[in-house]
Design a protein around this motif. Structure first.
Motif, PDB file in Angstrom:
ATOM      1  N   ARG A  16      -4.680   3.784   3.312  1.00  0.00           N
ATOM      2  CA  ARG A  16      -3.943   4.869   2.696  1.00  0.00           C
ATOM      3  C   ARG A  16      -4.102   6.076   3.770  1.00  0.00           C
ATOM      4  O   ARG A  16      -3.281   7.077   3.822  1.00  0.00           O
ATOM      5  CB  ARG A  16      -4.564   5.450   1.210  1.00  0.00           C
ATOM      6  N   ILE A  26       0.752  -1.165   0.103  1.00  0.00           N
ATOM      7  CA  ILE A  26       0.031  -0.053   0.067  1.00  0.00           C
ATOM      8  C   ILE A  26       0.854   1.076  -0.054  1.00  0.00           C
ATOM      9  O   ILE A  26       1.780   1.570   1.036  1.00  0.00           O
ATOM     10  CB  ILE A  26      -0.891   0.096   1.504  1.00  0.00           C
ATOM     11  N   ALA A  27       0.625   2.098  -1.007  1.00  0.00           N
ATOM     12  CA  ALA A  27       1.366   3.259  -1.087  1.00  0.00           C
ATOM     13  C   ALA A  27       3.059   3.471  -1.028  1.00  0.00           C
ATOM     14  O   ALA A  27       3.538   4.070  -0.490  1.00  0.00           O
ATOM     15  CB  ALA A  27       0.970   4.416  -0.138  1.00  0.00           C
ATOM     16  N   ASP A  71      -1.642   8.521   5.751  1.00  0.00           N
ATOM     17  CA  ASP A  71      -1.426  10.031   5.493  1.00  0.00           C
ATOM     18  C   ASP A  71      -1.596  10.683   6.883  1.00  0.00           C
ATOM     19  O   ASP A  71      -1.632  11.993   6.933  1.00  0.00           O
ATOM     20  CB  ASP A  71      -2.744  10.465   4.690  1.00  0.00           C
TER      21      ASP A  71
END
Ligand code: SAH
Length: 278
Positions: free
Chosen positions: A135, A93-94, A139
């Motif tokens: 995500r 993921i990311a 963040d």
């Protein structure tokens, strides 16, 4: 609990058709879904399995599809092995977080590595809604924030939140299978600050949280958002997912009717996560 695997073959095969079929099957008790090249595999506790219910869905299916299915009961003890063989590949993921089964070799260097052996619980990171909230978590500043993960499934969101500095974390699930799996995964990742509770919104006591994640589904969210709002600290953040972009107005309205402030959404393949502030 015993599960029945049902394999649906759709002609023509499309993502829209498998999405709609999964949503309809979820309404009659199916709990997890795997899309393969040309079929949808769906899993339901055997006690809830009913050919009559399935046939009704097929007869009233809104698209012009030919749908056939076959089913077999699966042995609980084989589940891990089956999952490993067929279903769960590591997912990144990311570029920051890898989610993998404990059977997989540890490949690559990532800031966060999460081991999940999902068995029958939902939440490997492969579903769009899980990925959307993961995500969001990557963040956010979660340092020393108290977090509630409602509908925790495998506990994947709670585990990443804890790795990102959230403390304490409460992981709640109404399903006993998920609850047990969450506990196993939390231990597997050597996390000590996640508490687990078996239950739904009624199981939330007087405790309150800085951040609440709830990746469940539209109807349960519409019902339980008022409870989540009460459990959210002033200045806190609620992130909900498990529904489609077209459901945003209904979810937003419910949040706003409780006094929350809608701040936006994240989307992938028509699925969304919605964020509100208190
Ligand atoms: N959080 C994980 C799993 C989401 S699947 C992820 O993001 O991938 C949704 C989970 O919610 C399932 O494990 C299901 O058992 C649970 N659930 C369903 N209804 C619920 C309710 N009313 N309250 C709490 N959990 C619920």
């Amino acid at each position: 609990m015993r599960y029945t695997q049902t394999v649906f073959v759709l002609q023509p095969f499309s993502e829209t058709a498998t999405d709609i079929l999964s949503a309809l099957l979820a309404d009659i008790g199916f709990e997890s879904f795997v899309v393969t090249e040309n079929s949808l595999e769906a899993y339901i506790p055997t006690a809830l399995f009913s050919e009559k219910n399935i046939d009704e869905i097929i007869v009233h299916f809104p698209l012009d599809e030919k749908i056939s299915y076959s089913f077999t009961e699966i042995e609980e003890k084989n589940w891990n092995e089956e999952w490993e063989k067929h279903y769960f590949q590591p997912i990144v993921i990311a570029d920051k977080c890898i989610i993998q089964s404990s059977f997989h070799h540890q490949e690559g260097e990532y800031q966060y590595r999460i081991f999940i052996d999902p068995k029958m619980a939902f939440g490997t990171g492969h579903h769009q809604t899980t990925g959307l909230i993961l995500r969001d978590i990557l963040d956010m500043d979660l340092n020393n924030k108290s977090v509630l993960d409602m509908g925790t499934g495998t506990a994947v969101l709670a585990i990443l939140a804890s790795m990102r500095g959230a403390n304490p974390v409460l992981a709640v699930d109404i399903d006993e299978w998920a609850y047990n799996n969450a506990r196993e995964n939390i231990e597997r990742n050597n996390i000590s600050n996640i508490r687990t509770v078996l239950g739904g919104a009624e199981a939330l006591g007087g405790e309150s949280f800085d951040v609440i994640f709830a990746n469940i589904n539209r109807n349960i969210l519409l019902q339980d958002i008022p409870v989540y709002e009460k459990a959210l600290n002033t200045g806190g953040t609620l992130i909900v997912s498990g529904f489609y972009k077209r459901d945003i107005p209904a979810v937003r309205e419910k949040c706003e009717s409780c006094g929350l402030v809608y701040t936006g959404f994240r989307e992938q393949d028509d699925w969304v996560s919605v964020t509100c502030k208190k």
